[in-house]
Design an enzyme around this catalytic site. Sequence first.
Site, PDB file in Angstrom:
ATOM      1  N   GLY A  46      51.298  75.768 148.598  1.00 25.26           N
ATOM      2  CA  GLY A  46      52.633  75.746 148.239  1.00 25.26           C
ATOM      3  C   GLY A  46      53.354  74.269 148.020  1.00 25.26           C
ATOM      4  O   GLY A  46      52.969  73.347 148.625  1.00 25.26           O
ATOM      5  N   GLN A  51      59.401  67.594 146.772  1.00 28.52           N
ATOM      6  CA  GLN A  51      58.115  66.821 147.242  1.00 28.52           C
ATOM      7  C   GLN A  51      57.243  65.984 146.388  1.00 28.52           C
ATOM      8  O   GLN A  51      56.720  65.280 146.443  1.00 28.52           O
ATOM      9  CB  GLN A  51      56.846  67.907 147.849  1.00 28.52           C
ATOM     10  CG  GLN A  51      57.318  68.516 149.044  1.00 28.52           C
ATOM     11  CD  GLN A  51      56.274  69.540 149.534  1.00 28.52           C
ATOM     12  OE1 GLN A  51      56.289  70.747 149.094  1.00 28.52           O
ATOM     13  NE2 GLN A  51      55.481  69.406 150.370  1.00 28.52           N
ATOM     14  N   CYS A  93      51.749  70.930 156.117  1.00 25.82           N
ATOM     15  CA  CYS A  93      52.700  70.603 154.866  1.00 25.82           C
ATOM     16  C   CYS A  93      52.104  69.319 154.013  1.00 25.82           C
ATOM     17  O   CYS A  93      51.701  68.533 154.806  1.00 25.82           O
ATOM     18  CB  CYS A  93      54.123  70.146 155.354  1.00 25.82           C
ATOM     19  SG  CYS A  93      55.211  69.666 153.902  1.00 25.82           S
ATOM     20  N   LEU A  94      52.224  69.348 152.777  1.00 25.09           N
ATOM     21  CA  LEU A  94      51.405  68.417 151.764  1.00 25.09           C
ATOM     22  C   LEU A  94      52.178  67.184 152.372  1.00 25.09           C
ATOM     23  O   LEU A  94      51.591  66.041 152.142  1.00 25.09           O
ATOM     24  CB  LEU A  94      51.265  68.630 150.674  1.00 25.09           C
ATOM     25  CG  LEU A  94      50.300  69.947 150.427  1.00 25.09           C
ATOM     26  CD1 LEU A  94      50.478  70.244 148.799  1.00 25.09           C
ATOM     27  CD2 LEU A  94      48.918  69.604 150.531  1.00 25.09           C
ATOM     28  N   HIS A 135      58.852  78.374 153.802  1.00 31.22           N
ATOM     29  CA  HIS A 135      58.505  77.025 154.115  1.00 31.22           C
ATOM     30  C   HIS A 135      59.205  76.096 152.902  1.00 31.22           C
ATOM     31  O   HIS A 135      59.650  75.168 152.974  1.00 31.22           O
ATOM     32  CB  HIS A 135      57.087  76.890 154.347  1.00 31.22           C
ATOM     33  CG  HIS A 135      56.615  75.524 154.394  1.00 31.22           C
ATOM     34  ND1 HIS A 135      55.887  74.791 155.581  1.00 31.22           N
ATOM     35  CD2 HIS A 135      56.494  74.310 153.641  1.00 31.22           C
ATOM     36  CE1 HIS A 135      55.664  73.387 155.186  1.00 31.22           C
ATOM     37  NE2 HIS A 135      55.949  73.354 154.049  1.00 31.22           N
ATOM     38  N   GLU A 136      58.716  76.936 151.863  1.00 32.50           N
ATOM     39  CA  GLU A 136      59.034  76.256 150.424  1.00 32.50           C
ATOM     40  C   GLU A 136      60.371  76.153 150.308  1.00 32.50           C
ATOM     41  O   GLU A 136      60.848  75.283 149.693  1.00 32.50           O
ATOM     42  CB  GLU A 136      58.048  76.706 149.182  1.00 32.50           C
ATOM     43  CG  GLU A 136      56.765  76.653 149.227  1.00 32.50           C
ATOM     44  CD  GLU A 136      56.183  74.955 149.773  1.00 32.50           C
ATOM     45  OE1 GLU A 136      56.835  74.330 149.410  1.00 32.50           O
ATOM     46  OE2 GLU A 136      55.200  75.193 150.390  1.00 32.50           O
ATOM     47  N   HIS A 139      62.141  73.755 152.180  1.00 31.42           N
ATOM     48  CA  HIS A 139      62.171  72.423 151.536  1.00 31.42           C
ATOM     49  C   HIS A 139      63.354  72.028 150.532  1.00 31.42           C
ATOM     50  O   HIS A 139      63.799  71.121 150.272  1.00 31.42           O
ATOM     51  CB  HIS A 139      60.839  72.216 150.669  1.00 31.42           C
ATOM     52  CG  HIS A 139      59.698  71.515 151.212  1.00 31.42           C
ATOM     53  ND1 HIS A 139      59.710  70.368 151.903  1.00 31.42           N
ATOM     54  CD2 HIS A 139      58.447  72.201 151.548  1.00 31.42           C
ATOM     55  CE1 HIS A 139      58.449  70.167 152.382  1.00 31.42           C
ATOM     56  NE2 HIS A 139      57.654  71.426 152.266  1.00 31.42           N
TER      57      HIS A 139
HETATM   58 NI    NI Z   1      55.694  71.494 152.811  1.00 26.99          NI
END
Ligand code: NI
Length: 171
Positions: A46, A51, A93-94, A135-136, A139
């Site tokens: 995701g 991001q 998380c990336l 989660h997204e 963000h």
């Molecule tokens: Ni994330």
Amino acid sequence: MAVREILIIGDPILTRRSEPVDAVTEDIVRLARDMVETVHAAPGIGLAAPQVGLNKRVIVVDLSVGEDPDALHVLINPEIVAKEGEAICEEGCLSVPDIKEKVARPYRVVVRGLDLEGQAVEIEGEDLLARAFCHEIDHLDGILFVEKLSALKRTLIKKKFKKSAAAAKSP
Ligand code: NI
């Protein structure tokens, strides 16, 4: 399409609230396609627009990481309209590389948003899919998953990334 750079915790863009998308323009479609390519390349399941440096309400979720076209969800202005139950599971998380911590999320959610044609869509997700949507969407509100951890863990993680950012900047 292009793989875009993923911002790392400490970047102010990640903690800003993102703006709703007024119209699904060519730029938004390009952004979404780049996000798909970026999350597949990472690889991850995701990604949210902040991001990749844009405070726009666009998310991509693909639990199959590019293996199954039906598993790819691109949502514009996504909103959680129903949630049920709770599940505690490790999450990453990336934008917070190499950190995995247990986070409580709803077990099931219903998400509404627009697709890339500007059509309203509603998706029901359970378990990992529900977790990924939550989660997204967090963000988009400037919330990283580390905000859900204990104050001590959060402080340690932020310190770790402050140090590595400082190390990257010094010659
Ligand atoms: Ni994330």
